[in-house]
Design a protein around this motif. Structure first.
Motif, short mmCIF file in Angstrom:
data_model
loop_
_atom_site.label_atom_id
_atom_site.label_comp_id
_atom_site.label_asym_id
_atom_site.label_seq_id
_atom_site.Cartn_x
_atom_site.Cartn_y
_atom_site.Cartn_z
N GLU A 40 26.37 51.88 22.63
CA GLU A 40 26.44 51.49 24.04
C GLU A 40 27.70 52.00 24.71
O GLU A 40 27.67 52.46 25.86
CB GLU A 40 26.41 49.96 24.16
N GLU A 41 28.82 51.93 23.99
CA GLU A 41 30.11 52.30 24.57
C GLU A 41 30.49 53.76 24.30
O GLU A 41 31.57 54.20 24.66
CB GLU A 41 31.19 51.36 24.03
N GLN A 42 29.57 54.49 23.65
CA GLN A 42 29.78 55.91 23.34
C GLN A 42 31.09 56.12 22.58
O GLN A 42 31.92 56.97 22.92
CB GLN A 42 29.73 56.75 24.61
N LYS A 43 31.24 55.34 21.52
CA LYS A 43 32.42 55.42 20.67
C LYS A 43 32.00 55.67 19.23
O LYS A 43 30.82 55.59 18.88
CB LYS A 43 33.21 54.10 20.74
N ASN A 44 32.99 55.96 18.39
CA ASN A 44 32.77 56.01 16.95
C ASN A 44 32.72 54.58 16.43
O ASN A 44 33.38 53.68 16.97
CB ASN A 44 33.90 56.78 16.28
N VAL A 45 31.95 54.34 15.39
CA VAL A 45 31.84 53.00 14.83
C VAL A 45 33.19 52.56 14.24
O VAL A 45 33.90 53.38 13.64
CB VAL A 45 30.74 52.94 13.74
N PRO A 46 33.61 51.30 14.41
CA PRO A 46 34.85 50.85 13.79
C PRO A 46 34.67 50.61 12.29
O PRO A 46 33.68 50.04 11.86
CB PRO A 46 35.15 49.54 14.53
N MET A 47 35.66 51.07 11.52
CA MET A 47 35.61 50.95 10.06
C MET A 47 36.93 50.38 9.55
O MET A 47 38.00 50.72 10.08
CB MET A 47 35.34 52.33 9.43
N TYR A 48 36.85 49.55 8.52
CA TYR A 48 38.02 48.81 8.05
C TYR A 48 38.08 48.80 6.52
O TYR A 48 37.05 48.66 5.85
CB TYR A 48 37.95 47.35 8.51
N LYS A 49 39.29 48.91 5.98
CA LYS A 49 39.51 48.67 4.56
C LYS A 49 39.49 47.16 4.32
O LYS A 49 39.99 46.39 5.14
CB LYS A 49 40.84 49.25 4.11
N THR A 50 38.93 46.74 3.19
CA THR A 50 38.84 45.32 2.87
C THR A 50 39.63 44.99 1.60
O THR A 50 40.21 45.88 0.96
CB THR A 50 37.37 44.89 2.64
N ASN A 51 39.63 43.71 1.24
CA ASN A 51 40.25 43.28 -0.02
C ASN A 51 39.24 43.20 -1.16
O ASN A 51 39.54 42.65 -2.22
CB ASN A 51 40.95 41.93 0.16
#
Length: 261
Positions: free
Chosen positions: A136-147
């Motif tokens: 919708e916002e024409q962005k790259n998907v947010p990705m995160y390192k986890t524990n």
């Protein structure tokens, strides 16, 4: 102009011509997108073992013959040296370059792995009227390192990396039902709700990709992500490794239903 209905071959040709510079989420909806990892043959078995032990994050779709750059199973005639919008080059675990073409780095002993991507279930989400905020916002998907730690091999180890899509609370169960069918595209979510439980302190500062809006009443939902392979490469520090740039995927000729149970 590229749109949701663009064909994979059209997008790959634009990549080959150096004319596609955007993330591939939302392109060629209905076709399988894939992560790319290229390693020397001497490391291929151990990387395959890492993927087998961590198939939620690293579902294998195709593996090329040694020195071959054609992914014959998922896109006959394609060239993984040119047909992605952006690549990353690693030497001894350090990112040294991002490029739109890896021909100059290709060697006869390299093996390419194509790994399932959550972009492949977004068409099913949209068809179920589930919001996909980064589209919708024409962005790259947010990705995160986890524990959450992956199961290691002798050389490869990594925390699990996740992608996040915010959903209204009354849509979460439906999203689980829709995405769980796509087991070769990471399948069902690995976590729903409070990001701090899995070691994510700030949703507005993803490790990869772009932050997206999380509206009042929405819940962050997290899926395993193929970027996990890049953190494993950085820890293993091979002499040479080539990957896709996060969000800039290989678009195959396979239909999304290939990935379902």
């Amino acid at each position: 102009m590229l749109n949701f209905s663009s064909l994979p071959s059209e997008i790959r040709q634009l990549c080959r011509d150096g004319k596609l510079e955007t993330p591939t989420s939302g392109l060629a909806l209905g076709f399988v997108q894939a992560n790319l990892v290229v390693l020397p043959y001497s490391l291929a078995f151990e990387f395959l073992l890492f993927c087998q032990r961590n198939s939620k994050a690293c579902p294998i779709l195709d593996v090329t013959e040694v020195g071959d750059y054609e992914p014959k199973i998922i896109a006959p005639g394609a060239d993984i040296r040119t047909d992605l919008p952006r690549y990353r080059i690693f030497q001894h675990g350090e990112l040294i370059e991002e490029t739109s073409n890896i021909k100059s780095f290709w060697k006869r002993d390299l093996v390419a792995f194509l790994i399932g991507c959550s972009f492949s279930f977004e068409n099913a989400m949209l068809n179920s009227r589930l919001p996909v905020r980064h589209v919708e916002e024409q962005k790259n998907v947010p990705m995160y390192k986890t524990n959450i730690e992956c199961i290691p091999t002798r050389m490869f180890s990594s925390p699990l990396v996740v992608s996040m899509r915010p959903l209204p609370a009354n849509n979460v169960v439906r999203a689980v039902e829709v995405t769980s069918r796509y087991y070769k595209a990471h399948g069902s979510p690995v976590h729903i709700g409070n990001p701090e439980v899995i070691g994510i302190k700030n949703l507005e500062k993803p490790d990869y990709g772009d932050a997206v809006t999380v509206n009042d009443g929405e819940i962050p939902v997290f899926w395993a992500c193929g970027v996990t392979t890049q953190t494993a490469i950085m820890q293993a520090k091979p002499e040479l490794a080539i990957t896709y740039s996060p969000g800039y995927m290989f678009i195959s000729d396979l239909k999304d239903e290939y990935l379902t149970l």
